[in-house]
Design a protein around this motif. Structure first.
Motif, PDB file in Angstrom:
ATOM      1  N   GLN A  28      12.036   7.419  -8.248  1.00  0.00           N
ATOM      2  CA  GLN A  28      11.771   8.182  -7.015  1.00  0.00           C
ATOM      3  C   GLN A  28      11.206   7.286  -5.923  1.00  0.00           C
ATOM      4  OE1 GLN A  28       9.314  11.139  -8.861  1.00  0.00           O
ATOM      5  NE2 GLN A  28      10.846  12.747  -8.635  1.00  0.00           N
ATOM      6  N   ARG A  69      13.355   7.170  -2.620  1.00  0.00           N
ATOM      7  CA  ARG A  69      12.808   7.928  -1.493  1.00  0.00           C
ATOM      8  C   ARG A  69      11.960   7.076  -0.558  1.00  0.00           C
ATOM      9  NH1 ARG A  69      10.907  13.656  -4.092  1.00  0.00           N
ATOM     10  NH2 ARG A  69      12.628  13.850  -5.568  1.00  0.00           N
ATOM     11  N   VAL A  70      11.446   5.977  -1.072  1.00  0.00           N
ATOM     12  CA  VAL A  70      10.535   5.204  -0.228  1.00  0.00           C
ATOM     13  C   VAL A  70      11.084   3.804   0.045  1.00  0.00           C
ATOM     14  CG1 VAL A  70       8.181   4.308  -0.001  1.00  0.00           C
ATOM     15  CG2 VAL A  70       8.572   6.498  -1.140  1.00  0.00           C
ATOM     16  N   GLU A  93       2.042   1.644  -3.516  1.00  0.00           N
ATOM     17  CA  GLU A  93       0.924   2.015  -4.379  1.00  0.00           C
ATOM     18  C   GLU A  93       0.563   3.484  -4.186  1.00  0.00           C
ATOM     19  OE1 GLU A  93      -2.828  -0.268  -4.127  1.00  0.00           O
ATOM     20  OE2 GLU A  93      -3.733   1.635  -4.712  1.00  0.00           O
ATOM     21  N   SER A  94       0.539   3.930  -2.930  1.00  0.00           N
ATOM     22  CA  SER A  94       0.161   5.331  -2.724  1.00  0.00           C
ATOM     23  C   SER A  94       1.246   6.255  -3.259  1.00  0.00           C
ATOM     24  CB  SER A  94      -0.130   5.604  -1.244  1.00  0.00           C
ATOM     25  OG  SER A  94       1.051   5.685  -0.507  1.00  0.00           O
ATOM     26  N   ALA A  95       2.511   5.818  -3.158  1.00  0.00           N
ATOM     27  CA  ALA A  95       3.595   6.635  -3.714  1.00  0.00           C
ATOM     28  C   ALA A  95       3.438   6.766  -5.230  1.00  0.00           C
ATOM     29  CB  ALA A  95       4.953   6.018  -3.368  1.00  0.00           C
ATOM     30  N   ARG A  96       3.147   5.627  -5.884  1.00  0.00           N
ATOM     31  CA  ARG A  96       2.917   5.671  -7.331  1.00  0.00           C
ATOM     32  C   ARG A  96       1.703   6.522  -7.643  1.00  0.00           C
ATOM     33  NH1 ARG A  96       6.020   5.046 -10.936  1.00  0.00           N
ATOM     34  NH2 ARG A  96       4.952   3.651 -12.366  1.00  0.00           N
ATOM     35  N   GLY A  97       0.655   6.361  -6.835  1.00  0.00           N
ATOM     36  CA  GLY A  97      -0.589   7.089  -7.055  1.00  0.00           C
ATOM     37  C   GLY A  97      -0.428   8.592  -6.922  1.00  0.00           C
ATOM     38  N   MET A  98       0.570   9.016  -6.144  1.00  0.00           N
ATOM     39  CA  MET A  98       0.797  10.456  -5.989  1.00  0.00           C
ATOM     40  C   MET A  98       1.686  11.010  -7.081  1.00  0.00           C
ATOM     41  SD  MET A  98       1.116  11.247  -1.965  1.00  0.00           S
ATOM     42  CE  MET A  98       2.241   9.936  -1.635  1.00  0.00           C
ATOM     43  N   GLY A  99       2.220  10.130  -7.937  1.00  0.00           N
ATOM     44  CA  GLY A  99       2.993  10.624  -9.063  1.00  0.00           C
ATOM     45  C   GLY A  99       4.494  10.577  -8.872  1.00  0.00           C
ATOM     46  N   LEU A 100       4.989   9.759  -7.927  1.00  0.00           N
ATOM     47  CA  LEU A 100       6.427   9.523  -7.858  1.00  0.00           C
ATOM     48  C   LEU A 100       6.796   8.542  -8.965  1.00  0.00           C
ATOM     49  CD1 LEU A 100       5.791  10.382  -4.753  1.00  0.00           C
ATOM     50  CD2 LEU A 100       7.941   9.244  -4.265  1.00  0.00           C
ATOM     51  N   SER A 101       7.922   8.801  -9.659  1.00  0.00           N
ATOM     52  CA  SER A 101       8.336   7.893 -10.725  1.00  0.00           C
ATOM     53  C   SER A 101       8.902   6.621 -10.095  1.00  0.00           C
ATOM     54  CB  SER A 101       9.402   8.560 -11.592  1.00  0.00           C
ATOM     55  OG  SER A 101      10.581   8.731 -10.826  1.00  0.00           O
ATOM     56  N   ARG A 102       9.136   5.590 -10.903  1.00  0.00           N
ATOM     57  CA  ARG A 102       9.685   4.330 -10.394  1.00  0.00           C
ATOM     58  C   ARG A 102      10.968   4.589  -9.601  1.00  0.00           C
ATOM     59  NH1 ARG A 102       8.522   0.948  -8.157  1.00  0.00           N
ATOM     60  NH2 ARG A 102      10.153  -0.560  -8.508  1.00  0.00           N
ATOM     61  N   ALA A 140       0.835  -1.210   0.000  1.00  0.00           N
ATOM     62  CA  ALA A 140       0.000   0.000   0.000  1.00  0.00           C
ATOM     63  C   ALA A 140       0.870   1.260   0.000  1.00  0.00           C
ATOM     64  CB  ALA A 140      -0.926   0.012   1.213  1.00  0.00           C
ATOM     65  N   VAL A 141       2.026   1.184   0.654  1.00  0.00           N
ATOM     66  CA  VAL A 141       2.916   2.349   0.709  1.00  0.00           C
ATOM     67  C   VAL A 141       3.441   2.648  -0.691  1.00  0.00           C
ATOM     68  CG1 VAL A 141       5.132   3.182   1.579  1.00  0.00           C
ATOM     69  CG2 VAL A 141       3.562   1.998   3.112  1.00  0.00           C
TER      70      VAL A 141
END
Lengths: 388, 216
Positions: free
Chosen positions: B123, B127-128, B112-121, B109-110
């Motif tokens: 990033q 960052r995560v 997925e939400s990062a991708r959903g907010m528009g972080l690139s692969r 979920a972490v």
């Protein structure tokens, strides 16, 4: 197939299809649907009906097999997905907060990606924390694991709203939260929405939540088909087919009571009242003048006590209902207090009038006969803009 | 005992020199394993090919160390080069496996939400995912370092640097009193290094783990 178009859709899905590799049946099948600007559209349906898939097609976390997605008139089916997503808020059930980042850093994620300067980001974070009901100075520097589930979800919503996107996607945001907190969060989201008027797509499997949150509801059936797309009133009063009736379940007429906020309902204002400061002779005179079994005592406008006309001590006023409660809450209060009348107050808790059981019964039956919603439309109540 | 101390005070420079070389050798092997292992983990942790990659890394670990050092003489000659490469191969499995496990353990979920907010692969990875996997990755480095400190003693057999040379000298002068002293110096040097490395990694773990990730 439910094709619904409006004048100004914020999101328009055109013949959108998703077929997973190795499957013959599509998960979402040629779906066309418009989400009007500034409304909450709820996708509801049983598990595996494609509602979450459809939502993820909108921000292209799942790429469509065919069809088009239009956002505010622009075809975004093939634009850079990362840039697309930075303009769409996204909140999910498990929150997905970054455990290694503070609350403030979590909320600042998208603004930082967009290159906002530090002061602007910090101001925005505090404003959002304030908006979702968390004191910035207290919560800003905590980590997600130090928050309760409800608080985490508030941060999740704040993070989704961070860069002020026009569109918000919410995937069962309150699904993993206890019923009491869930109701609070639902009410707060509706309150926030009255201020910010975002276009929100909200996924849930709970029809009660759908009825409460939605300006419109899309009912999904197996295979990603929308069997009915309509206002909550019409879905409850005129279900399109047996699947929808079954999904709504029993008690649709009672459930419809939850569509009318007491703030929008007419209440009786003829109940005899008396200032709390009135002395014994004034009380006796008032009892003699009226034909009600109880008088209502008001202290500076606030309802405090029922005074029985048969004499004896007063009874405290239990659980008055305010403008944000629904007729359903009023009925619930009457039944649980074993009373056939409930006191209605305004937002400040001042006496506004009363609602009784026969009135509510009439409302249910008037509805049934005419098939017309009693609810004053959301947009009107929004413009009246009551603060809470 | 006094004999050992007297002997040591006589060759303390050589002992310190060997200890320093040993440290550098281990760090080189470890560093190379990280440089290759982390990107490989990032590329394969979601893919099915990770099983194959881990299997190959596992095979390196089963080769007897004497044999591996010896085999590397043919392509790399004698000295530091075959020593570093051998240590890299041994460190490969713990580094790679912990990186893959750490990356796979992250709550989907972490991501997925990062991708959903528009972080690139990239990033999301930098960052995560990497910060969240870091404690597990550092544990892998810690295990690898302990292992390499022991194995690095074999480097002396291919003319490599380090404390192994003291042990080897001890073995070649067997029968004399110095034999035991030299071997003991080599062994004790490695033990002291092992303790220091362990403390270092414990500190590193504490420094790099966010407050939000410590489970109380």
């Amino acid at each position: 197939m439910s094709d619904q178009t409006t004048d100004r859709p914020m999101i328009r899905l055109v013949e959108l299809t998703k077929t997973y590799p190795g499957r013959t049946a599509p998960a979402v099948d040629a779906l066309s649907l418009d989400v009007p600007e500034g409304e909450i559209v709820v996708f509801v349906g049983p598990s595996g009906c494609g509602k979450t898939t459809t939502m993820k097609l909108i921000n292209r976390l799942i790429e469509p097999t065919s069809g088009r997605i239009l956002l505010d008139g622009e075809d975004v089916t093939h634009v850079d997905p990362d840039r697309l997503r930075r303009g769409i808020g996204y909140a999910i059930q498990q929150t997905g907060l970054f455990p290694h980042r503070t609350v403030a850093e979590n909320i600042a994620t998208v603004p930082k990606l967009l290159g906002w300067d530090r002061t602007r980001v910090a101001e925005r974070v505090d404003a959002l924390l304030h908006m979702v009901g968390l004191a910035p100075e207290e919560y800003r520097d905590l980590h997600p694991r130090q928050l309760s589930g409800g608080q985490q979800q508030r941060v999740g919503v704040a993070r989704a709203l961070a860069a002020d996107p026009p569109v918000l996607l919410m995937d069962e945001p309150f699904g993993a939260i206890d019923p009491l907190t869930r109701e609070t969060l639902q009410n707060e989201l509706l309150r926030i929405q009255r201020e910010i008027r975002k276009t929100i797509v909200f996924v849930t499997h709970d029809i009660d939540e759908a009825v409460k949150m939605g300006d419109r509801i899309a009912i999904f059936a197996e295979g990603g088909r929308v069997v009915q797309y309509d206002t909550p009133e019409r879905i409850l009063s005129e279900p399109a087919d047996d699947f929808v009736s079954d999904f709504i379940g029993a008690g649709a007429s009672v459930r419809r009571l939850s569509l009318t906020r007491i703030g929008d309902a007419t209440v009786a204002e003829d109940w005899p009242t008396l200032p709390f400061s009135a002395d014994a002779s004034e009380r006796a005179a008032a009892v003699a003048a009226g034909d009600h079994d109880f008088l209502l005592l008001l202290d500076d406008g606030l309802p405090v006590e029922w005074l029985p006309s048969s004499g004896g001590g007063g009874l405290p006023v239990l659980a008055p209902v305010g403008p944000d409660h629904t007729l359903y809450d009023a009925l619930d209060t009457m039944l649980s207090n074993n009373s056939d009348v409930v006191v209605v107050t305004d937002a400040q808790g001042r006496y506004r009038g009363t609602l009784d059981l026969p009135t509510i019964q009439d409302l249910i039956h008037v509805d049934d006969a005419a098939g017309v919603p009693t609810r004053v439309s959301r947009s009107t109540s929004r413009r009246s803009g009551e603060p809470r | 005992m006094t004999g050992f101390l007297d002997y040591t005070s006589g060759n303390v420079d050589a002992l310190l020199q060997a200890t320093l070389e040993h440290t550098v050798l281990v760090l080189q092997g470890l560093g190379l394993a990280v440089l290759i292992g982390l990107p490989l983990a990032a590329l394969t942790y979601r893919a099915r090919s990770r099983t194959a990659v881990l299997a190959v890394a596992g095979v390196f670990l089963t080769i007897p160390s004497y044999a591996l050092f010896g085999l590397l003489i043919t392509p790399l000659g004698l000295g530091t080069a075959p020593s570093v490469v051998a240590l890299t191969l041994y460190a490969f499995l713990p580094v790679l496996r912990n990186a893959i496990v750490g990356l796979r353990e992250i709550d989907p979920a972490v991501v997925e939400s990062a991708r959903g907010m528009g972080l690139s692969r990239l990033q999301v990875l930098l960052r995560v995912e990497l910060p969240l996997a870091l404690p597990v990755i550092i544990t892998g480095l810690r295990v690898a370092a302990q292992m390499l400190l022991g194995i690095a003693a074999i480097a002396a057999a291919v003319n490599g640097p380090g404390l192994g040379n003291l042990i080897l000298q001890g073995l070649s002068s067997a029968g004399t009193p110095f034999a035991v002293y030299l071997t003991l110096q080599g062994v004790l040097g490695i033990i002291v290094l092992a303790i220091l490395f362990d403390l270092l990694f414990a500190a590193l773990n504490r420094l790099t783990t966010s407050r939000g990730m410590i489970h109380v």
